[in-house]
Design an enzyme around this catalytic site. Structure first.
Site, PDB file in Angstrom:
ATOM      1  N   ASP A   1       0.857  -1.182   0.000  1.00 23.82           N
ATOM      2  CA  ASP A   1       0.000   0.000   0.000  1.00 23.82           C
ATOM      3  C   ASP A   1       0.897   1.237   0.000  1.00 23.82           C
ATOM      4  OD1 ASP A   1      -2.863   1.164   0.396  1.00 23.82           O
ATOM      5  OD2 ASP A   1      -1.764   2.005   2.090  1.00 23.82           O
TER       6      ASP A   1
ATOM      7  N   HIS B   1      -7.052  -6.007  -1.467  1.00 21.70           N
ATOM      8  CA  HIS B   1      -5.993  -5.031  -1.194  1.00 21.70           C
ATOM      9  C   HIS B   1      -4.989  -5.481  -0.148  1.00 21.70           C
ATOM     10  CE1 HIS B   1      -4.096  -1.140  -1.006  1.00 21.70           C
ATOM     11  NE2 HIS B   1      -4.326  -1.065   0.292  1.00 21.70           N
TER      12      HIS B   1
END
Length: 321
Positions: free
Chosen positions: A100, A300
């Site tokens: 991320d 994610h």
């Protein structure tokens, strides 16, 4: 459990979880996470003959939490990573792995401080070169000007995003984690008006997906109840500052051996749908890309949703360096 200690990174003190001996593998988390997001990788990397180290990014957990927005510029965060690496293994370059926001942090550390990095891996967010315009301009054109909500536009408001997240930390984390996980249906991240708040329309799943247990969530909740969300959200308020700094490096590529791991259900892996093949898109900017993997059905939270698969890919790459 790894050893938790605080090291002087130069400008700030950074908490780092360490285990093992050998070449340094330094792991950098994203939003809204912690060193703890690497809990599945630390032991196997240490057992493979490396010093496995995972930091709390400034603003998080046990690391320093400066107040100013500009304290969270990419230039500062890359300096933190290089500072931690030197504190742990002076005079030696480190292997960096980021997820991320941690991915742009390690990509840009390798770009701007190549002497400090021997190899670099990014999870979720591919490296697509030095930006040609600030990301605020991109999401303003694609979302805000069309009356559509975009979470990074919401994060530009100072105060309301922090208040929304801190009002119910557990609920915020459950909803946010679930909405962009591989377990969520397509409408879990709802389309809504530009003036909405982040949590509007997000659901709290029951039960939560098995990749994050209640005890594991407890750790994150305790960390954010203590630290708050100002520092983590400040990272999103530096797009113009980051753009200006990176223009000094626009003639460079990342020359270190590299790896990318993304998920087919992770919006960040395809730049929110803007690129069809992130691995191919990376190659001009990362010429020594030694592996690229898009995990089918993965959302994610790459190294938490698919711990065994991600760890195996990382170990194969590490052993081949």
């Amino acid at each position: 459990m790894p050893e938790l200690r605080t090291v002087d990174a130069g400008e700030v003190r950074i908490r780092v979880a360490t285990k093992g001996e050998g070449p340094l593998v330094l792991m950098v988390h994203g939003f809204p996470e912690s060193w703890f997001s690497w809990r599945h990788q630390i032991d196997p990397i240490a057992d493979a003959g490396f010093t496995a180290a995972a930091i709390d990014v400034r603003g998080y957990g046990g690391s320093d939490k400066p107040y100013p927005v500009e304290a969270y510029a990419m230039e500062k965060l890359t300096a933190d990573v290089a500072g931690v690496a030197q504190a742990l293994q002076p005079g030696k370059p480190a292997i960096l792995i980021g997820h991320d926001w941690g991915a742009p942090i390690v990509w840009n550390t390798a770009l701007t401080r190549p002497e400090a990095v021997s190899a670099v891996a990014g999870l979720s967010v591919p490296y697509l070169g030095v930006p040609t315009r600030p990301f605020t301009e991109v999401f303003d054109a694609l979302f805000t000007q069309k009356g559509r909500f975009f979470y990074q536009a919401w994060f530009q408001k100072i105060g309301p995003p922090e208040a929304e997240a801190e009002a119910d930390v557990r609920g915020f984390l459950r909803k946010f984690y679930y909405a962009i996980s591989g377990d969520a249906p397509p409408d879990a991240w709802p389309q809504k008006a530009a003036d909405a708040t982040l949590l509007e329309g997000l659901v709290d799943p029951d039960p939560f997906p098995a990749w994050l247990t209640e005890n594991e969530l407890d750790y994150y909740v305790a960390e954010f109840r203590e630290s708050g969300f100002r520092g983590p959200i400040n990272r999103y308020r530096n797009h113009e500052r980051d753009f200006a700094w990176l223009q000094g490096f626009k003639d460079r590529v990342i020359e270190r051996p590299a790896l990318f791991i993304g998920g087919t259900k992770d919006p960040a892996s395809t730049a929110f749908g803007g690129i069809a093949d992130p691995i191919a898109a990376m190659r001009p900017f990362v010429p020594d890309l030694r592996g690229g993997h898009m995990l089918e059905g993965c959302g994610h939270w790459t190294q938490q949703e698919r711990p065994d698969e991600v760890t195996a890919l990382l170990l194969d790459w590490l052993k081949g360096l």
